[in-house]
Motif scaffolding. Sequence first.
Motif, mmCIF file in Angstrom:
data_model
loop_
_atom_site.group_PDB
_atom_site.id
_atom_site.type_symbol
_atom_site.label_atom_id
_atom_site.label_comp_id
_atom_site.label_asym_id
_atom_site.label_seq_id
_atom_site.Cartn_x
_atom_site.Cartn_y
_atom_site.Cartn_z
ATOM 1 N N GLN A 286 0.857 -1.179 0.000
ATOM 2 C CA GLN A 286 0.000 0.000 0.000
ATOM 3 C C GLN A 286 0.895 1.233 0.000
ATOM 4 O OE1 GLN A 286 -3.421 0.542 -0.065
ATOM 5 N NE2 GLN A 286 -2.855 2.715 -0.182
ATOM 6 N N ASP A 288 1.207 5.316 0.110
ATOM 7 C CA ASP A 288 0.635 6.635 0.362
ATOM 8 C C ASP A 288 1.678 7.651 -0.096
ATOM 9 O OD1 ASP A 288 -1.805 5.810 1.481
ATOM 10 O OD2 ASP A 288 -0.846 5.478 3.418
ATOM 11 N N TYR A 289 1.297 8.483 -1.049
ATOM 12 C CA TYR A 289 2.236 9.430 -1.651
ATOM 13 C C TYR A 289 1.768 10.837 -1.355
ATOM 14 C CZ TYR A 289 5.812 10.879 -5.020
ATOM 15 O OH TYR A 289 6.931 11.416 -5.609
#
Length: 389
Positions: A286, A288-289
């Motif tokens: 997963q 998250d940027y």
Amino acid sequence: MNETVELQFENMVQWRRHLHRNPELSYMEKETAAFVAEKLESFGIEVRRNVGGHGLIGIVKGALPGRTVALRADMDALPISEESGAEYASKREGVMHACGHDGHTAALLGAAQYFAERREQLEGEIRLLFQASEEVCPGGAKPMIEEGALEGVDAVYGVHLWTPLPIGTAASVAGPMMASTDEFFIDITGRGGHGGMPHETVDSIIAASALVMQLQTIVSRSVDPLRPAVLSVGTINGGFAQNVVAETTRITGTVRTFDEETRALIRRRIEEMSRQIAEAYGASAQVDYLVGYPALINHASETERFFRIAPEALPGFNIEIAKPLMPAEDFAYYLQEKPGCFMLVGAGNSEKGFVYPHHHPRFDFDESALSASATLLIAMAESALQQKD
């Protein structure tokens, strides 16, 4: 150098040292803002408070009509315990002005006083932007802009005291000067279990380790080598015991670029690679940027103004073409809206021990740079006000 600013030097030093003793973190600059507002009002300057958080706008309207120029300083400190040993060291444990923002604020106060004393001769308006929260995204510049800080502004300028440059130096560069900054957080999930029976597990640490190594190939093999970029992994955390296969591992890091195409490419490759590498080990990823500040792009015409004006304003100084820097600055948002220039003023001095880098617990700077900073801001603003459209 401006003689009036030289006369204000001791005041700027006192203001700077007061702020240095009493630093406040991003989004918490209440006392700092109150101190600045009190000084501005003592100069007879109109003040708008609580702009984009604890930001302030000081307005000096000249008696004569003309253009509007904005000058900006940032006010926040960093979560660092000071080790400088200075008599004006921070009184607040774990909080320190380790990037020169106290100096930026003091220098802009000096410029504010200069213009306030000359409003009868002033053609146009000087808008003083004392900005909160530069150090932590999403920052204070964008909310100030959203609340009207740049409405009607013709040009905007900012200065950064810079200890890697020696005292007696000023620098800038047209085009990209400081990088965009993004952050990534990658969670690898496998299947935990006994360290003695790894065949019954999916080891998230192994998958994460492989991913860390592969991420290093993005800049070297996916990005055009003529386009500067940095991808740095800052942390990798997984597991809690020596005989347990970790079910989850987190990787965090930062990305720095100078153009939006490269920025988007690196993000896409991080997301693709994370998924593919994790799946190859039987795990999942997963990503998250966090998209942070854009690259700071100086306008060519305003940078030309700097190279024309700085030698006159700062006689005897070395005026240099700055090398682009990978640290980021939310002054970039102002330059997306209005013509302007961001400038570096040398503040290092090895003879006095001012040799430590920004964000270091022993950081300090040569305070004589305060006069140069205020003088440069004043000279740029006066030049822009005199320009005839």
